[in-house]
Enzyme design. Structure first.
Site, PDB file in Angstrom:
ATOM      1  N   ASN A  23      -2.043   2.605   5.550  1.00  0.00           N
ATOM      2  CA  ASN A  23      -1.062   1.298   5.202  1.00  0.00           C
ATOM      3  C   ASN A  23      -0.623   0.656   6.471  1.00  0.00           C
ATOM      4  OD1 ASN A  23       1.022  -0.414   4.248  1.00  0.00           O
ATOM      5  ND2 ASN A  23       2.513   1.303   4.304  1.00  0.00           N
ATOM      6  N   LYS A  41       6.487  -4.618  -3.407  1.00  0.00           N
ATOM      7  CA  LYS A  41       7.995  -4.553  -3.263  1.00  0.00           C
ATOM      8  C   LYS A  41       8.166  -4.446  -2.074  1.00  0.00           C
ATOM      9  CE  LYS A  41      11.831  -2.646  -4.909  1.00  0.00           C
ATOM     10  NZ  LYS A  41      12.250  -4.110  -5.121  1.00  0.00           N
ATOM     11  N   CYS A  48       0.728  -1.322   0.000  1.00  0.00           N
ATOM     12  CA  CYS A  48       0.142   0.032  -0.112  1.00  0.00           C
ATOM     13  C   CYS A  48       1.074   1.359  -0.076  1.00  0.00           C
ATOM     14  CB  CYS A  48      -0.888   0.126   1.175  1.00  0.00           C
ATOM     15  SG  CYS A  48      -1.864  -1.281   1.218  1.00  0.00           S
ATOM     16  N   LYS A  95      13.455 -15.565  -9.287  1.00  0.00           N
ATOM     17  CA  LYS A  95      13.361 -14.328 -10.308  1.00  0.00           C
ATOM     18  C   LYS A  95      12.339 -14.555 -11.390  1.00  0.00           C
ATOM     19  CE  LYS A  95      14.222 -11.300  -8.825  1.00  0.00           C
ATOM     20  NZ  LYS A  95      14.701 -11.249  -7.825  1.00  0.00           N
TER      21      LYS A  95
HETATM   22  C1  G6P Z   1       9.034  -8.927  -1.272  1.00  0.00           C
HETATM   23  C2  G6P Z   1       9.547  -8.425  -2.493  1.00  0.00           C
HETATM   24  C3  G6P Z   1      10.930  -9.044  -2.720  1.00  0.00           C
HETATM   25  C4  G6P Z   1      11.897  -8.771  -1.603  1.00  0.00           C
HETATM   26  C5  G6P Z   1      11.316  -9.175  -0.375  1.00  0.00           C
HETATM   27  C6  G6P Z   1      12.327  -8.704   0.919  1.00  0.00           C
HETATM   28  O1  G6P Z   1       8.576 -10.121  -1.172  1.00  0.00           O
HETATM   29  O2  G6P Z   1       8.650  -8.527  -3.586  1.00  0.00           O
HETATM   30  O3  G6P Z   1      11.423  -8.722  -3.986  1.00  0.00           O
HETATM   31  O4  G6P Z   1      13.273  -9.645  -1.544  1.00  0.00           O
HETATM   32  O5  G6P Z   1       9.923  -8.612  -0.166  1.00  0.00           O
HETATM   33  O6  G6P Z   1      12.135  -7.245   0.812  1.00  0.00           O
HETATM   34  P1  G6P Z   1      13.281  -6.229   1.461  1.00  0.00           P
HETATM   35  O7  G6P Z   1      12.947  -4.843   1.230  1.00  0.00           O
HETATM   36  O8  G6P Z   1      13.265  -6.692   2.964  1.00  0.00           O
HETATM   37  O9  G6P Z   1      14.615  -6.742   0.899  1.00  0.00           O
END
Ligand code: G6P
Length: 605
Positions: free
Chosen positions: A101, A600, A2, A482
């Site tokens: 959020n 993200k 969010c 990925k």
């Molecule tokens: C989410 C994202 C991933 C990321 C993970 C950890 O699942 O989609 O790409 O690796 O969170 O995020 P951070 O910001 O803690 O590295």
């Protein structure tokens, strides 16, 4: 998870809110909405799907002419993505609108309470209780009612609120969810992060947990949890708009893959001085620790799996890596002799934060490896090493992950030297190899052309495997993730030696197996695993160092990776896999920067 934004100034609010939401969309994108103050009270529009749907609706809606408003882009937690569950939410009397959020854990109890008092709820969200509470407590003083409201909430929140009685003012509060104030000239903002504001201002104030704030066109006021005004420092953002734009690339992900040599350079350069690793003000006595625990989520966890092997090899100290969502509830054995390393690009991941709190509670020292300055994880840690990757917008991380690897390498070398386990030519050689990584990463990009051709052949298969041993296995996990994340092609990473204990049953003629063969000392072993899958009809794509000629006799396809120090190859080996995943997703017509159901920054459990 969010994205929220608030604006007050003298320009029309809706276009500014929509533009901000577009830049926050990577945080969640199943629905969006804005609310503005108008002469006829608060007006609100919402739309399911992307922000562009909301923008189209805004175009055809008359009367959204206010200069003060709030906006939200949602990643659903409570209630399906729908117009009614989308934010903003309004109080039953239409006086307040809110965007939120986070997660309100006690919302059911609060909802029942309010329902007993006759309040009618429209949505299934936890957020609606906040706005109904605001209206319930309101006696003409919004700030007082906001303070009374947040005092009743358990969980996490960053909220922005407008009230029909207070034109030109946006209120906000924060607890365990990111929120910044953007300070402009004759206009001020709230936002989940700076990407929403960078076109308007580079001066921000980080709000801390428990604080509330209010902005008007010419002022910002911040209050602590007791309601007393607090003075806060402005932070000036150093990167510019170009860093948050696609710069001619079709997707942020491709731009960020291509930026990796530069991101690695920015991370390494300030830390190597006169041939030695110097880690800012890192003031840790490594000999005080008898073990290291690494914790993180997603790709950051995969970086941790690489770090585990590198630190253990160089420092000869036991290292474990575990996903934070498990670590936080495991009751792990920790003491003041434990160093916990938390890794996070965003610095806001809820599970990682909880794991850090658990570590601190048990007396461990916490070192964070983070990309976002001023983030919750950076603030919570005892020590921080930043990955200077710059803003990462694509949901699937690339340069964030690679710079985490590089920081872990630097840390391992630094720690090993301090422990007296690394010195002389071995130390100097590693430093030289680390310094060469930016150009090696560029070479890896140059050598990755084959990824596109392979994606054309294999994009429509039902599944594929990634196998490798030791560091190759740790990188295989990230390569596989990925691919899954952005192309939706099922894939699994397997420790090559473990294949025969089950997964080999899934190998059938034509199945693509990526065999990661950079770990030179184990090459012969991986080569026999290649034979085993080929004997069952698999097609093998090998990723191997340029110096390995033998691989051409084993694999169906080879993508070469530049030769680097044996402990450093993960940072270059991942690059062709990122490009392969990108090309498969492109072939499959996927929304590469915003894969379905993902976000993200995962600020909820
Ligand atoms: C989410 C994202 C991933 C990321 C993970 C950890 O699942 O989609 O790409 O690796 O969170 O995020 P951070 O910001 O803690 O590295």
């Amino acid at each position: 998870m969010c994205g929220i934004i608030g604006y007050t100034g003298c320009d029309k609010a809706v276009p500014i809110l929509l533009e901000g939401l577009k830049n926050l969309e990577y945080r969640g994108y199943d629905s969006a909405g804005v609310a503005v103050q108008t002469a006829d009270g608060i007006r609100m529009i919402k739309a399911t799907g992307k922000v562009e749907n909301l923008a189209a609706k805004a175009e055809s809606t008359l009367g959204l002419y206010g200069v003060c408003g709030i906006g939200h882009t949602r990643w659903a937690t409570h209630g399906s993505p729908s117009d009614v569950n989308a934010h903003p939410h309004m109080s039953a009397d239409g006086r307040f609108a809110i965007v939120h959020n986070g997660i309100i854990e006690n919302y059911l109890e609060l909802k029942k309470d309010l329902e007993k008092k006759g309040v009618e709820f429209k949505s299934e969200t936890d957020t609606e209780v906040i706005v109904q509470l605001l209206a319930y407590y309101y006696d003409g003083d919004v700030r007082k009612s906001l303070m009374r409201t947040v005092a009743r909430l358990t969980g996490s929140y960053a909220v922005a609120v407008i009230c029909a009685d207070c034109p030109g003012v946006v209120y906000a509060a924060r607890m365990s969810s990111p929120l910044i104030v953007g300070v402009g000239a004759g206009e001020n903002y709230f936002a989940s992060d700076i990407t929403a504001l960078i076109r308007h201002t580079k001066d921000v104030i980080d709000l801390d947990d428990g604080e509330t704030a209010e902005i008007s066109m010419d002022g910002v006021r911040i209050f602590n949890r007791y309601g007393r005004p607090v003075e806060k420092k402005l932070r000036h953002i150093l990167w510019d708009i170009a860093a948050a734009e696609k710069g001619g690339y079709p997707h942020f992900m491709l731009k960020e893959i291509m930026e990796q040599p530069q991101a690695i350079k920015a991370t390494i350069e300030p830390r190597i001085k006169n041939g030695r690793v110097e880690l800012d003000d890192l003031d840790i006595d490594m000999s005080a620790f008898d073990r290291v625990l690494i914790t993180a989520c997603g790709s950051a966890y995969h970086a941790g799996c690489v770090g585990r092997l590198v630190i253990e090899t160089l420092c000869r100290i036991p290292v474990e890596a575990e996903v934070a969502s498990e670590f936080r509830y495991r009751n792990a054995v920790m003491s003041e002799k434990t160093l916990v390393i938390a890794i996070s690009q965003s610095g806001e991941t809820a599970d990682t934060i909880a794991a850090m709190r658990e570590a601190k509670k048990n007396g461990a020292t916490v070192l964070a490896i983070v990309n976002v300055v001023g983030s919750t994880i950076a603030k919570l840690a005892d020590h921080v090493i930043y990955t200077w990757a710059g803003p990462e917008i694509a949901v699937a991380t690339t340069k964030g992950y690679v710079t985490q690897l590089v920081v872990l390498d630097l840390f391992a070398v630094w720690a090993a030297e301090r422990l007296g386990r690394l010195g002389g030519e071995e130390y100097d050689g590693l430093i030289r190899s680390i310094k060469a990584l930016p150009s090696k990463a560029q070479r890896a990009l140059d050598l990755s052309g084959g990824a596109k051709e392979l994606a054309k052949i294999y994009h429509d298969r039902s599944s594929m495997f990634f196998i490798g041993r030791n560091l190759d296995y740790a990188v295989a996990m990230e390569g596989s993730l990925k691919l899954k994340e952005i192309s939706y092609l099922h894939s699994e990473a397997y420790a090559a030696g473990e294949l025969k204990h089950g997964t080999i049953a899934l190998i059938e003629p034509g199945r693509l197996v990526a065999a990661l063969c950079c770990c030179d000392r184990l090459y012969e072993k991986t080569a026999s695993n290649i034979q085993q899958v080929k004997a069952r009809g698999a097609k093998v794509l090998a990723l191997a160092p340029e110096s390995n000629r033998a691989i051409y006799g084993e694999a169906d396809y080879v993508i070469q990776v530049p030769d680097v120090h044996p402990l450093l190859f993960p940072a270059v080996e991942i690059i062709p896999m990122q490009l392969f995943a990108y090309c498969v997703a492109l072939e499959n017509g996927c929304d590469i920067d915003k894969p379905k159901n993902l976000a993200k920054s995962v600020t909820v459990e």
